[in-house]
Design a protein around this motif. Sequence first.
Motif, mmCIF file in Angstrom:
data_model
loop_
_atom_site.group_PDB
_atom_site.id
_atom_site.type_symbol
_atom_site.label_atom_id
_atom_site.label_comp_id
_atom_site.label_asym_id
_atom_site.label_seq_id
_atom_site.Cartn_x
_atom_site.Cartn_y
_atom_site.Cartn_z
ATOM 1 N N LYS A 182 -39.659 22.432 -18.529
ATOM 2 C CA LYS A 182 -39.235 22.820 -19.861
ATOM 3 C C LYS A 182 -37.894 22.219 -20.226
ATOM 4 O O LYS A 182 -37.618 22.005 -21.404
ATOM 5 C CB LYS A 182 -39.179 24.341 -19.955
ATOM 6 C CG LYS A 182 -40.538 24.983 -19.821
ATOM 7 C CD LYS A 182 -40.646 26.186 -20.720
ATOM 8 C CE LYS A 182 -42.107 26.592 -20.841
ATOM 9 N NZ LYS A 182 -42.307 27.706 -21.752
ATOM 10 N N GLY A 183 -37.057 21.960 -19.222
ATOM 11 C CA GLY A 183 -35.757 21.381 -19.549
ATOM 12 C C GLY A 183 -35.346 20.295 -18.581
ATOM 13 O O GLY A 183 -34.160 20.081 -18.366
ATOM 14 N N GLY A 184 -36.308 19.615 -17.999
ATOM 15 C CA GLY A 184 -35.956 18.614 -17.006
ATOM 16 C C GLY A 184 -37.053 17.595 -16.800
ATOM 17 O O GLY A 184 -37.852 17.340 -17.693
ATOM 18 N N SER A 185 -37.088 17.031 -15.609
ATOM 19 C CA SER A 185 -38.019 15.949 -15.303
ATOM 20 C C SER A 185 -38.857 16.301 -14.080
ATOM 21 O O SER A 185 -38.612 17.286 -13.403
ATOM 22 C CB SER A 185 -37.249 14.652 -15.041
ATOM 23 O OG SER A 185 -36.377 14.819 -13.941
ATOM 24 N N VAL A 186 -39.847 15.476 -13.842
ATOM 25 C CA VAL A 186 -40.689 15.610 -12.660
ATOM 26 C C VAL A 186 -40.399 14.421 -11.749
ATOM 27 O O VAL A 186 -40.599 13.281 -12.130
ATOM 28 C CB VAL A 186 -42.184 15.628 -13.029
ATOM 29 C CG1 VAL A 186 -43.047 15.693 -11.783
ATOM 30 C CG2 VAL A 186 -42.476 16.801 -13.958
ATOM 31 N N ASP A 187 -39.903 14.717 -10.544
ATOM 32 C CA ASP A 187 -39.536 13.667 -9.593
ATOM 33 C C ASP A 187 -40.211 13.930 -8.255
ATOM 34 O O ASP A 187 -40.223 15.057 -7.771
ATOM 35 C CB ASP A 187 -38.016 13.622 -9.369
ATOM 36 C CG ASP A 187 -37.253 13.364 -10.651
ATOM 37 O OD1 ASP A 187 -37.674 12.480 -11.397
ATOM 38 O OD2 ASP A 187 -36.251 14.065 -10.881
ATOM 39 N N LEU A 188 -40.738 12.871 -7.658
ATOM 40 C CA LEU A 188 -41.293 12.950 -6.311
ATOM 41 C C LEU A 188 -40.633 11.880 -5.458
ATOM 42 O O LEU A 188 -40.511 10.728 -5.883
ATOM 43 C CB LEU A 188 -42.807 12.730 -6.311
ATOM 44 C CG LEU A 188 -43.668 13.874 -6.875
ATOM 45 C CD1 LEU A 188 -43.803 13.740 -8.380
ATOM 46 C CD2 LEU A 188 -45.032 13.877 -6.215
ATOM 47 N N LEU A 189 -40.221 12.271 -4.265
ATOM 48 C CA LEU A 189 -39.541 11.346 -3.367
ATOM 49 C C LEU A 189 -39.884 11.686 -1.926
ATOM 50 O O LEU A 189 -39.793 12.836 -1.514
ATOM 51 C CB LEU A 189 -38.022 11.424 -3.567
ATOM 52 C CG LEU A 189 -37.165 10.615 -2.601
ATOM 53 C CD1 LEU A 189 -37.436 9.130 -2.765
ATOM 54 C CD2 LEU A 189 -35.691 10.923 -2.819
ATOM 55 N N ALA A 190 -40.299 10.669 -1.187
ATOM 56 C CA ALA A 190 -40.553 10.835 0.245
ATOM 57 C C ALA A 190 -39.722 9.803 0.994
ATOM 58 O O ALA A 190 -39.806 8.608 0.706
ATOM 59 C CB ALA A 190 -42.036 10.655 0.556
ATOM 60 N N THR A 191 -38.899 10.252 1.925
ATOM 61 C CA THR A 191 -38.096 9.345 2.744
ATOM 62 C C THR A 191 -38.105 9.826 4.188
ATOM 63 O O THR A 191 -38.395 10.982 4.468
ATOM 64 C CB THR A 191 -36.630 9.269 2.263
ATOM 65 O OG1 THR A 191 -35.995 10.520 2.509
ATOM 66 C CG2 THR A 191 -36.554 8.934 0.781
ATOM 67 N N SER A 192 -37.776 8.932 5.081
ATOM 68 C CA SER A 192 -37.653 9.306 6.485
ATOM 69 C C SER A 192 -36.668 8.378 7.161
ATOM 70 O O SER A 192 -36.447 7.244 6.732
ATOM 71 C CB SER A 192 -39.009 9.232 7.196
ATOM 72 O OG SER A 192 -39.425 7.887 7.304
ATOM 73 N N SER A 193 -36.066 8.877 8.223
ATOM 74 C CA SER A 193 -35.170 8.054 9.027
ATOM 75 C C SER A 193 -35.274 8.498 10.474
ATOM 76 O O SER A 193 -35.516 9.658 10.774
ATOM 77 C CB SER A 193 -33.723 8.164 8.536
ATOM 78 O OG SER A 193 -33.252 9.487 8.695
ATOM 79 N N ALA A 194 -35.127 7.550 11.368
ATOM 80 C CA ALA A 194 -35.204 7.833 12.802
ATOM 81 C C ALA A 194 -34.169 6.988 13.525
ATOM 82 O O ALA A 194 -33.833 5.880 13.087
ATOM 83 C CB ALA A 194 -36.602 7.530 13.330
#
Length: 288
Positions: free
Chosen positions: A238-250
Amino acid sequence: NGNQLALGGSLALYFSRARTRAEITDSSSSSTQTSVTASKGISIITSTDQEIDTGAGGVARSQSGAAIGVAVATNTIENTSTSGISADSSRHMTVRALDGDITIGSFEKSHIISVALGVALGGGQVSGAGSATVNIITCTSDARILNAALVEASKGISIRALDEMDPSDARDSGQVASGEREGRLSDAMDKSKAKIGTGAGGIAAGKGSASAGAGSSINTIRNTQSARIEDSTKVEAKGGSVDLLATSSAKMIVVALGVAANKGSLAQGGSVNVNTIANTKRSQVKGS
């Protein structure tokens, strides 16, 4: 040992498994709509913290006989973390935060620290020392919204799996995860960090015909991260955005050492390292 064969050895075996799950869900047997409404915000959080610290050593000493020292350490960590909003295929679940964020957090941290050392001091014909470490970390994280009729927040919806477990960060992620932007709907974020620090060594010294020292280390990290919105009728900011993020570190820090010293004809030292990091990352909106 004075005149005969001297043997020294040790074996360390460790296995740790954690499975965590936090979800708002319904059942396919339910004939009515499942509805969850909060006057402020909703938080669904799981956390896992696993660490294995091991040491193995084998020391052998003989004044006039053969000496053999061996040490082996094997360590395994398995983590499975699931957080989200998940309904059956009928899509009759609704989740609403009327004045706040919906936060879905899955936090995990996996560390292995392992040392193995074999030492042989012989006065006879043969002195041999060796050690081996085998370390495996497997992490699977799934942050998700599945088969929902409606997921709605007045501010943000954050779906994240992180390597640092700080629930306050999870609750604030609707504001901080995207450069302090407020009113963010969905930070579908999946982060994983696995660390291995290991050392293996073989030290052999003798006066006879041969001395051999060897160190070997085999290390594997497998990370699978999924951040997803699938088969949901309506996910609304309603007052923002839709964000998807997948990250990884080893990260791996590995030392293997083989040392041999002999007054006779042959001294041989060697080491072997085999290291594997395999990361699979997925961010997607599908069927929504």
